[in-house]
Write a protein that holds these residues in place. Structure first.
Motif, PDB file in Angstrom:
ATOM      1  N   TRP A  91       0.824  -1.212   0.000  1.00 23.83           N
ATOM      2  CA  TRP A  91       0.000   0.000   0.000  1.00 23.83           C
ATOM      3  C   TRP A  91       0.854   1.255   0.000  1.00 23.83           C
ATOM      4  CZ3 TRP A  91       0.669  -3.179   4.168  1.00 23.83           C
ATOM      5  CH2 TRP A  91       1.327  -2.631   5.253  1.00 23.83           C
ATOM      6  N   LYS A  92       2.143   1.125   0.266  1.00 24.43           N
ATOM      7  CA  LYS A  92       3.025   2.291   0.368  1.00 24.43           C
ATOM      8  C   LYS A  92       3.275   2.949  -0.986  1.00 24.43           C
ATOM      9  CE  LYS A  92       5.263   0.147   4.272  1.00 24.43           C
ATOM     10  NZ  LYS A  92       6.451  -0.537   4.745  1.00 24.43           N
ATOM     11  N   LYS A  93       3.109   2.217  -2.058  1.00 24.66           N
ATOM     12  CA  LYS A  93       3.366   2.753  -3.389  1.00 24.66           C
ATOM     13  C   LYS A  93       2.228   3.621  -3.899  1.00 24.66           C
ATOM     14  CE  LYS A  93       6.199  -1.171  -4.719  1.00 24.66           C
ATOM     15  NZ  LYS A  93       6.286  -2.343  -5.596  1.00 24.66           N
ATOM     16  N   GLY A  94       1.076   3.577  -3.253  1.00 24.72           N
ATOM     17  CA  GLY A  94      -0.060   4.399  -3.655  1.00 24.72           C
ATOM     18  C   GLY A  94      -0.733   3.939  -4.925  1.00 24.72           C
ATOM     19  N   ASN A  95      -0.662   2.641  -5.203  1.00 25.62           N
ATOM     20  CA  ASN A  95      -1.229   2.128  -6.446  1.00 25.62           C
ATOM     21  C   ASN A  95      -2.564   1.418  -6.234  1.00 25.62           C
ATOM     22  OD1 ASN A  95      -0.265   0.004  -5.053  1.00 25.62           O
ATOM     23  ND2 ASN A  95       0.895  -0.893  -6.721  1.00 25.62           N
ATOM     24  N   GLY A  96      -3.332   1.851  -5.281  1.00 25.65           N
ATOM     25  CA  GLY A  96      -4.636   1.236  -5.050  1.00 25.65           C
ATOM     26  C   GLY A  96      -4.618   0.125  -4.023  1.00 25.65           C
ATOM     27  N   GLY A  97      -3.529  -0.069  -3.368  1.00 24.97           N
ATOM     28  CA  GLY A  97      -3.419  -1.142  -2.388  1.00 24.97           C
ATOM     29  C   GLY A  97      -3.817  -0.730  -0.979  1.00 24.97           C
ATOM     30  N   ILE A  98      -4.521   0.380  -0.824  1.00 25.13           N
ATOM     31  CA  ILE A  98      -4.894   0.876   0.506  1.00 25.13           C
ATOM     32  C   ILE A  98      -5.810  -0.109   1.228  1.00 25.13           C
ATOM     33  CG2 ILE A  98      -6.907   2.213  -0.192  1.00 25.13           C
ATOM     34  CD1 ILE A  98      -4.286   3.307   2.368  1.00 25.13           C
ATOM     35  N   LEU A  99      -6.596  -0.881   0.513  1.00 19.66           N
ATOM     36  CA  LEU A  99      -7.448  -1.884   1.157  1.00 19.66           C
ATOM     37  C   LEU A  99      -6.623  -2.998   1.800  1.00 19.66           C
ATOM     38  CD1 LEU A  99     -10.478  -2.143  -1.261  1.00 19.66           C
ATOM     39  CD2 LEU A  99     -10.457  -1.276   1.071  1.00 19.66           C
ATOM     40  N   TRP A 100      -5.418  -3.232   1.250  1.00 26.05           N
ATOM     41  CA  TRP A 100      -4.539  -4.218   1.898  1.00 26.05           C
ATOM     42  C   TRP A 100      -4.093  -3.706   3.258  1.00 26.05           C
ATOM     43  CZ3 TRP A 100      -5.197  -8.830   0.650  1.00 26.05           C
ATOM     44  CH2 TRP A 100      -5.366  -9.231  -0.667  1.00 26.05           C
ATOM     45  N   LEU A 101      -3.914  -2.404   3.384  1.00 28.84           N
ATOM     46  CA  LEU A 101      -3.580  -1.818   4.690  1.00 28.84           C
ATOM     47  C   LEU A 101      -4.731  -2.033   5.667  1.00 28.84           C
ATOM     48  CD1 LEU A 101      -1.855  -0.130   6.621  1.00 28.84           C
ATOM     49  CD2 LEU A 101      -2.902   1.901   5.627  1.00 28.84           C
ATOM     50  N   VAL A 102      -5.947  -1.801   5.212  1.00 26.37           N
ATOM     51  CA  VAL A 102      -7.125  -2.016   6.064  1.00 26.37           C
ATOM     52  C   VAL A 102      -7.197  -3.477   6.487  1.00 26.37           C
ATOM     53  CG1 VAL A 102      -9.653  -1.977   6.111  1.00 26.37           C
ATOM     54  CG2 VAL A 102      -8.389  -0.103   5.039  1.00 26.37           C
ATOM     55  N   TYR A 103      -6.966  -4.378   5.549  1.00 24.12           N
ATOM     56  CA  TYR A 103      -7.011  -5.805   5.863  1.00 24.12           C
ATOM     57  C   TYR A 103      -5.899  -6.195   6.829  1.00 24.12           C
ATOM     58  CZ  TYR A 103      -7.285 -10.816   5.416  1.00 24.12           C
ATOM     59  OH  TYR A 103      -7.393 -12.145   5.689  1.00 24.12           O
ATOM     60  N   ARG A 104      -4.698  -5.665   6.611  1.00 24.70           N
ATOM     61  CA  ARG A 104      -3.580  -5.988   7.503  1.00 24.70           C
ATOM     62  C   ARG A 104      -3.844  -5.474   8.913  1.00 24.70           C
ATOM     63  NH1 ARG A 104       1.231  -6.901   4.337  1.00 24.70           N
ATOM     64  NH2 ARG A 104       2.319  -7.411   6.237  1.00 24.70           N
ATOM     65  N   MET A 105      -4.542  -4.352   9.036  1.00 21.64           N
ATOM     66  CA  MET A 105      -4.925  -3.874  10.368  1.00 21.64           C
ATOM     67  C   MET A 105      -5.961  -4.813  10.977  1.00 21.64           C
ATOM     68  SD  MET A 105      -4.818   0.310  10.066  1.00 21.64           S
ATOM     69  CE  MET A 105      -6.444   0.418   9.462  1.00 21.64           C
ATOM     70  N   TYR A 106      -6.846  -5.362  10.160  1.00 17.54           N
ATOM     71  CA  TYR A 106      -7.881  -6.281  10.627  1.00 17.54           C
ATOM     72  C   TYR A 106      -7.267  -7.560  11.188  1.00 17.54           C
ATOM     73  CZ  TYR A 106     -12.160  -9.034  10.630  1.00 17.54           C
ATOM     74  OH  TYR A 106     -13.225  -9.817  11.005  1.00 17.54           O
ATOM     75  N   ILE A 107      -6.200  -8.052  10.560  1.00 13.63           N
ATOM     76  CA  ILE A 107      -5.580  -9.305  11.002  1.00 13.63           C
ATOM     77  C   ILE A 107      -4.307  -9.075  11.812  1.00 13.63           C
ATOM     78  CG2 ILE A 107      -6.532 -10.644   9.094  1.00 13.63           C
ATOM     79  CD1 ILE A 107      -3.671 -10.511   7.868  1.00 13.63           C
ATOM     80  N   SER A 108      -4.058  -7.858  12.228  1.00 14.13           N
ATOM     81  CA  SER A 108      -2.784  -7.532  12.877  1.00 14.13           C
ATOM     82  C   SER A 108      -2.528  -8.344  14.146  1.00 14.13           C
ATOM     83  CB  SER A 108      -2.708  -6.037  13.186  1.00 14.13           C
ATOM     84  OG  SER A 108      -3.688  -5.686  14.129  1.00 14.13           O
ATOM     85  N   GLY A 109      -3.555  -8.709  14.865  1.00 14.96           N
ATOM     86  CA  GLY A 109      -3.350  -9.498  16.076  1.00 14.96           C
ATOM     87  C   GLY A 109      -2.769 -10.868  15.802  1.00 14.96           C
TER      88      GLY A 109
END
Length: 111
Positions: A37-55
């Motif tokens: 998601w750091k590249k700004g190419n539409g991967g922002i939902l992966w950041l949301v998902y990674r926060m969801y499974i962060s535990g």
């Protein structure tokens, strides 16, 4: 005699997996090949998902020996999907054990 409060309802345990799967699916549709998601190419939902499974994911980020990430994007996608299923699976097992314990107590009291 049992009432609805004491019945094991599996649908409530798998709701977490369903939410995780839906977030994973939206992220996959939005950015199927790039998880960064750091590249700004539409991967922002992966950041949301990674926060969801962060535990679940966090313990694997502290050691190279425990690292679950590799260079194959398909394997990484599968690992991310499995991470949304693990909590529901563990909660289902715990719920079943709890119900068995309650039923054992009820049977013990009747006898």
């Amino acid at each position: 005699m049992t009432d609805n409060k004491n019945k094991f309802q599996i649908k409530y345990y798998w709701l977490i997996a369903l939410i995780g799967f839906l977030i994973w699916l939206l992220a996959f549709i939005n950015s199927p090949t790039d998880l960064d998601w750091k590249k700004g190419n539409g991967g922002i939902l992966w950041l949301v998902y990674r926060m969801y499974i962060s535990g679940i994911e966090t313990p694997f980020n502290f050691s190279e020996g425990l690292s679950i990430w590799n260079k194959n994007a398909k394997v990484n996608l599968a690992v991310l999907l499995i991470f949304s299923i693990i909590p529901s699976f563990m909660q289902t097992i715990g719920g079943q054990l709890k119900m068995r314990k309650k039923l054992y107590k009820v049977d013990k009291n009747i006898a």
